[in-house]
Design an enzyme around this catalytic site. Structure first.
Site, PDB file in Angstrom:
ATOM      1  N   VAL A  81     -19.952   3.306   0.615  1.00 34.84           N
ATOM      2  CA  VAL A  81     -19.409   2.027   0.129  1.00 34.84           C
ATOM      3  C   VAL A  81     -20.531   1.019  -0.146  1.00 34.84           C
ATOM      4  O   VAL A  81     -20.510   0.325  -1.176  1.00 34.84           O
ATOM      5  CB  VAL A  81     -18.375   1.451   1.131  1.00 34.84           C
ATOM      6  CG1 VAL A  81     -17.823   0.125   0.640  1.00 34.84           C
ATOM      7  CG2 VAL A  81     -17.246   2.453   1.364  1.00 34.84           C
TER       8      VAL A  81
ATOM      9  N   LYS B  38     -11.520  -1.247   8.102  1.00 31.49           N
ATOM     10  CA  LYS B  38     -10.108  -1.421   8.519  1.00 31.49           C
ATOM     11  C   LYS B  38      -9.920  -1.334  10.028  1.00 31.49           C
ATOM     12  O   LYS B  38      -9.111  -2.070  10.598  1.00 31.49           O
ATOM     13  CB  LYS B  38      -9.179  -0.425   7.827  1.00 31.49           C
ATOM     14  CG  LYS B  38      -9.552   1.034   7.996  1.00 31.49           C
ATOM     15  CD  LYS B  38     -10.162   1.547   6.739  1.00 31.49           C
ATOM     16  CE  LYS B  38     -10.891   2.838   6.946  1.00 31.49           C
ATOM     17  NZ  LYS B  38     -11.645   3.225   5.772  1.00 31.49           N
TER      18      LYS B  38
ATOM     19  N   GLU C   7     -10.396  -7.217   1.092  1.00 31.23           N
ATOM     20  CA  GLU C   7      -9.635  -6.418   0.122  1.00 31.23           C
ATOM     21  C   GLU C   7      -9.893  -4.923   0.282  1.00 31.23           C
ATOM     22  O   GLU C   7      -8.988  -4.098   0.115  1.00 31.23           O
ATOM     23  CB  GLU C   7     -10.015  -6.859  -1.303  1.00 31.23           C
ATOM     24  CG  GLU C   7      -9.327  -6.106  -2.423  1.00 31.23           C
ATOM     25  CD  GLU C   7      -7.822  -6.342  -2.438  1.00 31.23           C
ATOM     26  OE1 GLU C   7      -7.395  -7.436  -2.803  1.00 31.23           O
ATOM     27  OE2 GLU C   7      -7.065  -5.413  -2.073  1.00 31.23           O
TER      28      GLU C   7
ATOM     29  N   GLY D 205      -8.612   1.274  -0.684  1.00 32.61           N
ATOM     30  CA  GLY D 205      -9.848   1.427  -1.465  1.00 32.61           C
ATOM     31  C   GLY D 205      -9.894   0.458  -2.637  1.00 32.61           C
ATOM     32  O   GLY D 205      -9.921  -0.755  -2.462  1.00 32.61           O
TER      33      GLY D 205
ATOM     34  N   GLY E 207     -16.443  17.900   1.823  1.00 31.01           N
ATOM     35  CA  GLY E 207     -16.737  16.486   2.062  1.00 31.01           C
ATOM     36  C   GLY E 207     -15.538  15.567   1.875  1.00 31.01           C
ATOM     37  O   GLY E 207     -15.682  14.348   1.880  1.00 31.01           O
TER      38      GLY E 207
ATOM     39  N   GLU F 150     -13.741  14.241   7.225  1.00 30.00           N
ATOM     40  CA  GLU F 150     -14.865  14.040   8.146  1.00 30.00           C
ATOM     41  C   GLU F 150     -15.013  15.239   9.077  1.00 30.00           C
ATOM     42  O   GLU F 150     -14.039  15.961   9.321  1.00 30.00           O
ATOM     43  CB  GLU F 150     -14.595  12.811   9.036  1.00 30.00           C
ATOM     44  CG  GLU F 150     -14.266  11.540   8.295  1.00 30.00           C
ATOM     45  CD  GLU F 150     -15.500  10.749   7.914  1.00 30.00           C
ATOM     46  OE1 GLU F 150     -16.585  11.078   8.417  1.00 30.00           O
ATOM     47  OE2 GLU F 150     -15.364   9.824   7.099  1.00 30.00           O
TER      48      GLU F 150
ATOM     49  N   LYS G   6      -4.525   0.348   8.542  1.00 33.49           N
ATOM     50  CA  LYS G   6      -4.248  -0.262   7.228  1.00 33.49           C
ATOM     51  C   LYS G   6      -2.843  -0.870   7.212  1.00 33.49           C
ATOM     52  O   LYS G   6      -2.639  -1.966   6.684  1.00 33.49           O
ATOM     53  CB  LYS G   6      -4.393   0.796   6.124  1.00 33.49           C
ATOM     54  CG  LYS G   6      -5.840   1.255   5.935  1.00 33.49           C
ATOM     55  CD  LYS G   6      -5.909   2.492   5.052  1.00 33.49           C
ATOM     56  CE  LYS G   6      -7.335   2.978   4.874  1.00 33.49           C
ATOM     57  NZ  LYS G   6      -7.404   4.320   4.271  1.00 33.49           N
TER      58      LYS G   6
ATOM     59  N   GLY H 288     -13.909   6.221  -1.778  1.00 31.12           N
ATOM     60  CA  GLY H 288     -14.966   6.589  -2.706  1.00 31.12           C
ATOM     61  C   GLY H 288     -15.895   5.423  -2.980  1.00 31.12           C
ATOM     62  O   GLY H 288     -15.546   4.256  -2.778  1.00 31.12           O
TER      63      GLY H 288
HETATM   64  N1  HSE Z   1     -10.623   7.973   5.455  1.00 33.17           N
HETATM   65  C1  HSE Z   1      -9.998   7.101   4.519  1.00 33.17           C
HETATM   66  C2  HSE Z   1      -9.007   7.901   3.681  1.00 33.17           C
HETATM   67  C3  HSE Z   1     -11.030   6.456   3.643  1.00 33.17           C
HETATM   68  O1  HSE Z   1      -9.016   9.126   3.750  1.00 33.17           O
HETATM   69  O2  HSE Z   1      -8.209   7.305   2.980  1.00 33.17           O
HETATM   70  C4  HSE Z   1     -10.589   5.162   3.052  1.00 33.17           C
HETATM   71  O3  HSE Z   1     -10.152   4.258   3.987  1.00 33.17           O
END
Ligand code: HSE
Length: 423
Positions: free
Chosen positions: A14, A105, A129, A134, A187, A190, A205, A302
Site C-alpha cells: 500500500v 482497519k 477511506e 480497498g 500470494g 497470507e 471493516k 492491492g
Molecule cells: N486481507 C484483506 C482482504 C486485504 O483480503 O480483503 C484488504 O483489507
C-alpha cells in the site's frame, strides 16, 4: 498554491502504491485540486528493502523524529498495518498536530476512540477511506453522500482473500485446504491466513462501516463472527443445484433502534447482486430509507486500488481548511444494543441412519422449535442417508436448539453443515 508535505509510513504494497500514484499524478493534482503535494519522507524499519522496492533513497528514514520535527510535513499516511508500531506512530503524529490518513482497519476498528481523543485535542484530521473496501469509496459514500438517509442496512463482501478462495472452491469443486494452499503460493492469502479466513478482517471493516452508518461506535468484538475454514466443497456443490452461491458476508442492520451485526458464510440466491461479486473483488450493498438500495463494487485490496483510496484521503485532507474526522461519534454500542437472536433462512446437511421413523423424529424437532421447512432432499448411501433441507425464516436460537436435539438422536451420525441463506 497551497503546498502540503506528506510522510508515508511503510513501503509495502500500500505504501508503494500510494507513493507511485502521488509521484505520477503530482501535476494533475495541482491542476485539478489546487494543492501541491510533496512526499517529504518515507518511514520504514528496513531502509535497504524500501530502496530496493523503489523508494527514493533521499526520502527514506528509520528515525521517526525526522517526521515529527519536520514542520513542513502536514499529513502522515500510515500504510504499515497491525497494531504496533502503527498505533504509537499515529498517536505521536496526532499529538504533534499532524493530520493522519490510515489504511489500517484492525488498528482503526480497535482504537478509533483513543485516536479520536488525540485528534480532537490538536484539531488534527483523521481520514480512513482505505480501511474498508480497498479502492471502493465506501467511507466517503457513507459520510458525504447519505445525509438524507437513515441507513438501515449494510451487506458486503469485504474480504477479498475469502472471496477468492470461495470463488475458486465454487468454480473448481476443490476443497478449502487445497485452494488455501494454492492461494498462499500465489500470494493471494497470507502465510498466516487467520485474520482473513476466520472473518476477523471483515469484522474490523464491518465495525468501521457500521459505526459510520449508525453513528455509534460498534466494537468489533460485539460482531458475531464465523470464518470460512469449515466450508465444504460438498455443500457448495449442493448449493449450486439449489441456485445458491457461497459468500462470506458482513451484515449490519438497524432494527427498532437495535443493531444486528454478523460476519459468516452465507448462501446467496444467484439472483442477488452480491452473488456475482467473485474472485478477489469486494461488493458493498447499502440500504438507505430514502435512497433505497446502493451497491458499490471494486478491488478491495492491492497496491494501486488501496493506494487510490489513501491518495484520495490525502488530497481530501490537503484541501480542508478546518480538519474533520469524517464523523463526530460519541456513543458506543454495548451488548444490550445488539440483537443476538437474528433470523434467517437456513441450509442444513446431516447424515442419518437409513431406518424408519428417523425423518419423522427430525421433522418433529423442527416443528417443536417453530422451524418450517421449505425444501428437503434425501440421498441414500450404504445404510445411511444424507438429508439436505432448507428452512423458511427462523430464529437463530431456535435453529441452534433444534440442531442440539437432532445431534442427540442416536440415529443421527452427524449434522455436517449449517449455512445461513440470505435472500
Ligand atoms: N486481507 C484483506 C482482504 C486485504 O483480503 O480483503 C484488504 O483489507
Amino acid at each position: 498554491m497551497k503546498s502540503v508535505g506528506i510522510a508515508i509510513l511503510g513501503f509495502g504494497t500500500v505504501g508503494a502504491g500510494t507513493y507511485n500514484i502521488l509521484a505520477e499524478r503530482k501535476e494533475r493534482i495541482k491542476e485539478e485540486y489546487g494543492v501541491d503535494i510533496t512526499v517529504k519522507a518515507i518511514y520504514v524499519r528496513n531502509p535497504k528493502k524500501a530502496i530496493t522496492n523503489g523508494a527514493p533513497q533521499e526520502l527514506v528514514t528509520s528515525n521517526f523524529d525526522d517526521i515529527i520535527t519536520d514542520s513542513s510535513i502536514d499529513i502522515v499516511a500510515e500504510c504499515i498495518g497491525g497494531i504496533e508500531p502503527a498505533k504509537t506512530l499515529l498517536i505521536e503524529s496526532l499529538k504533534a498536530g499532524k493530520n493522519i490518513v490510515t489504511a489500517n482497519k484492525e488498528l482503526f476498528a480497535k482504537h478509533w476512540g483513543e485516536l479520536e481523543k488525540y485528534a480532537s485535542k490538536t484539531k488534527a484530521g483523521m481520514y480512513f477511506e482505505a480501511t474498508c473496501g480497498g479502492g471502493i469509496p465506501v467511507i466517503r459514500t457513507l459520510t458525504q453522500a447519505m445525509q438524507a438517509n437513515t441507513i438501515l442496512q449494510i451487506k458486503g463482501i469485504i474480504n477479498g482473500t475469502t472471496n477468492y478462495i470461495l470463488s475458486r472452491m465454487s468454480d473448481e469443486g476443490a476443497s478449502y485446504e487445497n485452494v488455501l494452499a494454492d492461494a498462499q503460493a500465489l500470494g493471494f492469502a497470507e502465510a498466516d491466513p487467520t485474520a482473513d479466513v476466520e472473518g476477523y478482517d471483515a469484522s474490523y471493516k464491518l465495525a468501521i462501516l457500521s459505526s459510520l452508518a449508525f453513528n455509534k461506535f460498534l466494537p468489533a468484538e460485539l460482531i458475531y463472527r464465523e470464518g470460512i475454514s469449515k466450508v465444504q466443497a460438498e455443500d457448495i456443490a449442493i448449493g449450486k443445484q439449489l441456485g445458491f452461491t457461497i459468500k462470506l458476508l458482513a451484515i449490519a442492520k438497524l432494527i427498532d433502534g437495535k443493531i444486528e451485526a454478523r460476519v459468516h458464510p452465507v448462501f446467496l440466491k444467484n439472483s442477488h447482486p452480491l452473488a456475482s461479486v467473485s474472485g478477489s473483488f469486494n461488493g458493498i450493498f447499502i440500504v438507505g430509507d430514502n435512497v433505497g438500495d446502493i451497491m458499490l463494487y471494486g478491488r478491495g485490496a492491492g497496491s494501486l486500488p488501496t493506494g487510490s483510496a489513501v491518495v484520495s484521503d490525502i488530497v481530501f485532507c490537503a484541501r480542508q481548511i478546518e480538519h474533520a474526522r469524517y464523523a463526530e461519534i460519541s456513543d458506543v454500542i454495548t451488548k444490550q444494543d445488539i440483537i443476538s437472536d437474528f433470523t434467517s433462512d437456513y441450509y442444513m446437511r446431516m447424515t442419518v441412519l437409513d431406518l424408519s421413523g428417523v425423518l419423522s423424529q427430525i421433522t418433529s424437532i423442527f416443528a417443536d422449535n417453530n422451524i418450517s421447512i421449505t425444501s428437503m432432499r434425501q440421498d441414500a448411501g450404504e445404510g445411511v442417508v444424507s438429508i439436505v433441507l432448507v428452512t423458511h425464516k427462523s430464529s437463530e436460537n431456535n435453529i441452534r436448539k433444534a440442531i442440539k436435539e437432532i445431534e442427540s438422536l442416536s440415529e443421527v451420525q452427524k449434522v455436517n453443515a449449517v449455512i445461513r441463506v440470505e435472500k
